[in-house]
Design a protein around this motif. Structure first.
Motif, PDB file in Angstrom:
ATOM      1  N   TYR A  87      -4.895   3.231  -9.179  1.00 51.39           N
ATOM      2  CA  TYR A  87      -5.464   1.895  -9.103  1.00 51.39           C
ATOM      3  C   TYR A  87      -6.322   1.615 -10.332  1.00 51.39           C
ATOM      4  O   TYR A  87      -7.310   2.298 -10.574  1.00 51.39           O
ATOM      5  N   GLU A  88      -5.925   0.615 -11.102  1.00 51.41           N
ATOM      6  CA  GLU A  88      -6.637   0.247 -12.311  1.00 51.41           C
ATOM      7  C   GLU A  88      -7.943  -0.465 -11.969  1.00 51.41           C
ATOM      8  O   GLU A  88      -8.069  -1.059 -10.905  1.00 51.41           O
ATOM      9  N   CYS A 127      -8.094  -4.171 -10.382  1.00 49.67           N
ATOM     10  CA  CYS A 127      -6.823  -4.474  -9.722  1.00 49.67           C
ATOM     11  C   CYS A 127      -7.081  -5.170  -8.392  1.00 49.67           C
ATOM     12  O   CYS A 127      -8.208  -5.220  -7.897  1.00 49.67           O
ATOM     13  N   ALA A 179      -8.766   3.975  -3.651  1.00 50.28           N
ATOM     14  CA  ALA A 179      -8.951   3.406  -4.989  1.00 50.28           C
ATOM     15  C   ALA A 179     -10.339   3.732  -5.530  1.00 50.28           C
ATOM     16  O   ALA A 179     -10.497   4.101  -6.705  1.00 50.28           O
ATOM     17  N   ILE A 230      -5.675  -5.546  -4.361  1.00 50.03           N
ATOM     18  CA  ILE A 230      -4.898  -4.907  -3.308  1.00 50.03           C
ATOM     19  C   ILE A 230      -4.740  -5.937  -2.201  1.00 50.03           C
ATOM     20  O   ILE A 230      -5.729  -6.361  -1.593  1.00 50.03           O
ATOM     21  N   LEU A 235     -13.100  -3.618  -7.873  1.00 47.64           N
ATOM     22  CA  LEU A 235     -11.847  -3.792  -7.164  1.00 47.64           C
ATOM     23  C   LEU A 235     -11.848  -5.103  -6.384  1.00 47.64           C
ATOM     24  O   LEU A 235     -12.897  -5.700  -6.142  1.00 47.64           O
ATOM     25  N   TYR A 263      -1.387  -4.781  -6.040  1.00 45.71           N
ATOM     26  CA  TYR A 263      -0.683  -3.850  -5.161  1.00 45.71           C
ATOM     27  C   TYR A 263      -0.551  -4.530  -3.812  1.00 45.71           C
ATOM     28  O   TYR A 263      -1.497  -5.150  -3.324  1.00 45.71           O
ATOM     29  N   THR A 275       5.192  -2.401  -6.926  1.00 47.27           N
ATOM     30  CA  THR A 275       3.763  -2.235  -6.649  1.00 47.27           C
ATOM     31  C   THR A 275       3.445  -2.352  -5.157  1.00 47.27           C
ATOM     32  O   THR A 275       2.311  -2.626  -4.786  1.00 47.27           O
ATOM     33  N   TYR A 278       0.131   4.808  -0.491  1.00 46.02           N
ATOM     34  CA  TYR A 278      -1.042   4.282  -1.195  1.00 46.02           C
ATOM     35  C   TYR A 278      -1.686   5.329  -2.093  1.00 46.02           C
ATOM     36  O   TYR A 278      -2.434   4.984  -3.002  1.00 46.02           O
TER      37      TYR A 278
END
Length: 166
Positions: free
Chosen positions: A93-94, A97, A145, A99, A4, A78, A119, A88
């Motif tokens: 959450y891929e 991704c 996430a 944030i 992430l 996002y 998003t 949230y």
């Protein structure tokens, strides 16, 4: 394994960024800082807040938001804001991704939020609370996430200390 990314858009307070850096190190999360920053990343304050973790941080800085977009083409981003209709926890959450969180005094610029309404996410709060502390907000959303990915890369199975609770 999910990798992430936390993005801070023009952060102003070094202690917040230091705390966020420490959280990123503890979770193997990349940190992206979009300039201008309200401080130097070499200041003692940021190192003190991040303690000895800052040297282990995977951090990238960008000249501005456009530079960030150009260097991360196709990124799923996002945008954390108090203005979003979805929370949230409403999104999935891929892996890989991003944030993004805005600066402490003003958040993410309105034009960026307007262009990315689908998003945008928020942390629910009661009453007239303006917002939560930036480092707390990052931790809340980041750990959601990570939870969605079952904390896969954070398992310490076999290394957990057993306690005798008798």
């Amino acid at each position: 394994m999910a990798q992430l990314n936390i993005v801070l858009h023009e952060p102003e307070i070094p202690a917040n960024t230091g705390n966020i850096g420490r959280t990123c190190v503890a979770t193997n999360t990349r940190l992206h800082l979009i300039e201008p920053l309200g401080f130097s990343i070499h200041e003692k304050a940021i190192k003190r807040a991040g303690l000895d973790y800052w040297k282990d941080l995977d951090v990238t800085t960008y000249l501005d938001y456009e530079d960030f977009l150009q260097k991360n083409p196709g990124a799923k981003i996002y945008y954390a804001t108090t203005k979003a209709p979805q929370t949230y926890t409403d999104v999935q959450y891929e892996e890989d991704c991003f944030i993004m969180f805005g600066k402490e005094s003003a958040g993410i610029p309105e034009d960026i939020l307007y262009q990315n309404q689908d998003t945008c996410v928020r942390i629910p709060m009661v009453g007239e609370t303006r917002s939560l502390n930036l480092s707390n907000s990052v931790a809340i959303v980041l750990y959601e996430a990570l939870r969605q990915h079952d904390f896969a890369h954070m398992r310490l199975d076999g290394h957990l200390r057993k306690y005798d609770w008798k």
